[in-house]
Design an enzyme around this catalytic site. Structure first.
Site, PDB file in Angstrom:
ATOM      1  CD  GLU A 196      -3.037  -1.071   0.404  1.00 32.12           C
ATOM      2  OE1 GLU A 196      -3.346   0.051  -0.021  1.00 32.12           O
ATOM      3  OE2 GLU A 196      -3.663  -2.103   0.099  1.00 32.12           O
ATOM      4  CB  CYS A 254      -1.572   7.366   1.234  1.00 29.96           C
ATOM      5  SG  CYS A 254      -3.157   6.681   1.757  1.00 29.96           S
TER       6      CYS A 254
HETATM    7  P1  NAD Z   1       8.096   4.901   4.998  1.00 27.41           P
HETATM    8  O1  NAD Z   1       8.107   4.077   3.763  1.00 27.41           O
HETATM    9  O2  NAD Z   1       9.233   5.789   5.272  1.00 27.41           O
HETATM   10  O3  NAD Z   1       7.952   3.971   6.297  1.00 27.41           O
HETATM   11  C1  NAD Z   1       6.951   2.978   6.415  1.00 27.41           C
HETATM   12  C2  NAD Z   1       7.438   1.884   7.347  1.00 27.41           C
HETATM   13  O4  NAD Z   1       8.610   1.302   6.782  1.00 27.41           O
HETATM   14  C3  NAD Z   1       7.829   2.371   8.744  1.00 27.41           C
HETATM   15  O5  NAD Z   1       7.384   1.426   9.697  1.00 27.41           O
HETATM   16  C4  NAD Z   1       9.344   2.433   8.689  1.00 27.41           C
HETATM   17  O6  NAD Z   1       9.960   2.172   9.932  1.00 27.41           O
HETATM   18  C5  NAD Z   1       9.682   1.331   7.711  1.00 27.41           C
HETATM   19  N1  NAD Z   1      10.936   1.593   6.988  1.00 27.41           N
HETATM   20  C6  NAD Z   1      11.521   2.800   6.762  1.00 27.41           C
HETATM   21  N2  NAD Z   1      12.664   2.650   6.054  1.00 27.41           N
HETATM   22  C7  NAD Z   1      12.795   1.330   5.838  1.00 27.41           C
HETATM   23  C8  NAD Z   1      13.778   0.535   5.176  1.00 27.41           C
HETATM   24  N3  NAD Z   1      14.857   1.079   4.606  1.00 27.41           N
HETATM   25  N4  NAD Z   1      13.600  -0.803   5.139  1.00 27.41           N
HETATM   26  C9  NAD Z   1      12.508  -1.359   5.694  1.00 27.41           C
HETATM   27  N5  NAD Z   1      11.557  -0.669   6.343  1.00 27.41           N
HETATM   28  C10 NAD Z   1      11.696   0.653   6.419  1.00 27.41           C
HETATM   29  O7  NAD Z   1       6.713   5.698   4.950  1.00 27.41           O
HETATM   30  P2  NAD Z   1       6.183   6.773   5.987  1.00 27.41           P
HETATM   31  O8  NAD Z   1       7.004   8.011   5.877  1.00 27.41           O
HETATM   32  O9  NAD Z   1       6.003   6.144   7.318  1.00 27.41           O
HETATM   33  O10 NAD Z   1       4.714   7.026   5.398  1.00 27.41           O
HETATM   34  C11 NAD Z   1       4.471   7.908   4.348  1.00 27.41           C
HETATM   35  C12 NAD Z   1       4.330   7.171   3.037  1.00 27.41           C
HETATM   36  O11 NAD Z   1       3.383   6.125   3.167  1.00 27.41           O
HETATM   37  C13 NAD Z   1       3.784   8.073   1.937  1.00 27.41           C
HETATM   38  O12 NAD Z   1       4.436   7.763   0.735  1.00 27.41           O
HETATM   39  C14 NAD Z   1       2.323   7.676   1.856  1.00 27.41           C
HETATM   40  O13 NAD Z   1       1.716   7.942   0.615  1.00 27.41           O
HETATM   41  C15 NAD Z   1       2.397   6.220   2.139  1.00 27.41           C
HETATM   42  N6  NAD Z   1       1.128   5.731   2.659  1.00 27.41           N
HETATM   43  C16 NAD Z   1       0.382   4.898   1.884  1.00 27.41           C
HETATM   44  C17 NAD Z   1      -0.853   4.480   2.344  1.00 27.41           C
HETATM   45  C18 NAD Z   1      -1.729   3.579   1.524  1.00 27.41           C
HETATM   46  O14 NAD Z   1      -2.730   3.097   2.068  1.00 27.41           O
HETATM   47  N7  NAD Z   1      -1.429   3.333   0.273  1.00 27.41           N
HETATM   48  C19 NAD Z   1      -1.308   4.886   3.597  1.00 27.41           C
HETATM   49  C20 NAD Z   1      -0.508   5.723   4.352  1.00 27.41           C
HETATM   50  C21 NAD Z   1       0.720   6.146   3.878  1.00 27.41           C
END
Ligand code: NAD
Length: 471
Positions: free
Chosen positions: A223, A257
């Site tokens: 997602e 998102c």
């Molecule tokens: P992110 O990708 O930075 O982090 C998401 C999760 O991944 C966190 O738990 C984080 O600790 C982990 N993570 C971070 N870096 C990582 C790595 N190198 N390896 C493995 N895991 C890692 O996202 P965010 O900043 O928490 O959220 C914002 C993003 O999420 C935006 O792009 C938004 O559009 C998206 N989002 C999508 C939805 C959806 O339903 N499609 C919903 C909410 C947010």
């Protein structure tokens, strides 16, 4: 359940993760999670958790995101509870094997699709809706009979703290492990073999997750994010469109998102739309938006700086807002008209209350604009013409569409939600969520009596003729 903090020593961390996952696998193998009553008890527990801790969670989200309490309630608590209640009312039906009709060639036999749990699921969540994006997939995972490892976001520490401390008290602790930590914790988890990974977050990290999953050929639901466009047609009701775009762009300070990322509109209606959106923000938040209790804040200094750089990189053209204060993590609702299309504000997901408005000649050019870019998570169209709605629906591809409003397609509990291509893969919410965490096993059962050697060698001419006729 145990919550595991990230350790300095990788091998110590790996060992602890392995122990926890082995514990979950033992629970799964015991068969306890297959019982529908057990699954319903877990969903009930998650509902009770959300209800018992509503205020604490809303306060935690306010501390993490400056989130107005009513936005915490609508987006995180009430949607999670209604999604869980819907799942609870349907899970018995959805978990039942479904009979399938058979063609003559397969008879005599019976066939069914038998949903079975995938096993050990990993759920990785982001910070922007830190309750819903843990609870909603967790409900689906338990409904489908899985054991679950959860990694909430470190960027929303107050909310994650409540989840880590309180949630495990409400479910069968043999079937859940919560891993608290940052990217290092995710990285350590992703080295392990899971039966399913459900990741919500950025497209960048989505790629990392999918690469790790490929090592074990683990199925994934991703997602992700991206730029969700809004098309405003000439025949749109501009004041209604403006209200709804203004709301979608400033709910949770634009950190959604599916927030409208940018708007495509003709020159004919552009200035009217800009005035109406600016006016809507004035009505929502008053003259001093910074003082409004109804407008949230940017999650941290890093994201604040990222947003101010996007505004500065857009080269002028600021038609509304443009104020910011890093110490208050405040970015005012901002409109930027026709920024260069290769500037970061038009190439990166904005994820904040900044709205570029791009001038196009007509709806057809707007459709081309969308199709020239990665497939978005959401697409919005404002129009009073069913032909325009059909054109947008049939000529573009996106995870979801909301016609004449923004964000609301996330809400109905049985409307599948997800992205396509770079905005994600797989779906959840309601039945889609149940299916995402299930293996839809196809089963064919033949009677022992009535052995027929037609299909077996030797393939005599007579047999071949008969096989060709029957098949
Ligand atoms: P992110 O990708 O930075 O982090 C998401 C999760 O991944 C966190 O738990 C984080 O600790 C982990 N993570 C971070 N870096 C990582 C790595 N190198 N390896 C493995 N895991 C890692 O996202 P965010 O900043 O928490 O959220 C914002 C993003 O999420 C935006 O792009 C938004 O559009 C998206 N989002 C999508 C939805 C959806 O339903 N499609 C919903 C909410 C947010």
């Amino acid at each position: 359940m145990t919550s595991t903090h990230v350790e300095s020593s990788n091998s110590v961390l790996d060992d602890r993760i392995e122990d926890e996952l082995a514990r979950l696998r033992t629970t799964f193998r015991s068969g306890v999670t297959r019982s529908i009553d057990w699954r319903i008890a877990q969903i009930d527990g998650l509902i009770r958790f959300a209800k018992d801790h509503t205020n604490t969670l809303i306060e935690a989200m306010a501390a993490d995101l400056g989130r107005p309490p009513i936005e915490g309630w609508t987006a995180d608590i009430s949607t999670s509870i209604s999604g869980a209640e819907h799942m609870k009312s349907k899970v018995r039906k959805w978990a039942k094997p479904r009979r399938k009709k058979l063609p003559l060639v397969s008879q005599p036999a019976s066939a069914k699709v038998m949903p079975e749990p995938l096993g050990l699921s990993l759920i990785i969540a982001p910070w922007n809706y830190p309750v819903n994006l843990v609870l909603e997939p967790l409900v689906a995972a338990f409904a489908a009979g899985n054991v679950v490892a959860v990694k909430p976001s470190e960027v929303s520490p107050h909310t994650t703290g409540v989840i880590v401390r309180e949630l495990p008290k409400y479910v069968d602790d043999r079937a859940l492990a919560i891993f608290e930590g940052d990217a290092a914790m995710s990285t350590a988890l992703l080295k392990q073999r899971f039966d399913h990974i459900f990741f919500t977050g950025s497209t960048h990290v989505g790629r990392i997750v999918m690469r790790a999953a490929a090592e074990h050929l683990t199925p994934v639901v991703l997602e992700l994010g991206g730029k969700s466009p809004v098309i405003v047609a000439n025949d749109a009701d501009i004041s209604v469109a403006a209200n709804r775009i203004a709301w979608g762009k400033t709910f949770n300070a634009g950190q959604t998102c599916i927030a409208p990322d940018y708007v495509l509109v003709t020159e004919e209606r552009r200035d009217e739309l800009i005035d109406a959106i600016t006016n809507a923000w004035g009505v929502f938040f008053g003259e001093k938006i910074v003082a409004s209790p109804d407008f949230g804040r940017i999650v941290n200094r890093h994201h604040h700086q990222r947003l101010t750089e996007l505004i500065n990189g857009a080269q002028g053209n600021v038609a509304a807002g443009g104020d910011h204060d890093i110490d208050d993590l405040y970015v005012s609702p901002t409109i930027i008209v026709d920024p260069p299309l290769d500037s970061p504000i038009m190439t990166d997901e904005i994820f904040g209350p900044v709205l570029p408005i791009i001038t196009v000649a007509n709806v057809s050019e707007a459709i081309d604009f969308v199709n020239d870019r990665p497939k978005p998570l959401a697409l919005y169209v404002f129009t009073s013409s069913s032909d325009t709605i059909d054109a947008v629906l049939n000529q573009t591809s996106s995870g979801g569409v909301c016609v004449n409003h923004t964000l609301l397609h996330f809400v109905p509990p049985d409307l599948p939600f997800g992205g396509v291509g770079p905005s994600g893969m797989g779906r959840y919410h309601g039945k889609a969520g149940f299916d995402a965490f299930s293996n839809m096993k196809g089963v064919l059962a033949k009677p022992v009596r009535g052995e027929n050697n037609l299909a077996y060698p030797p393939y005599t001419d007579a047999k071949q003729k008969l096989i060709r006729t029957v098949t």
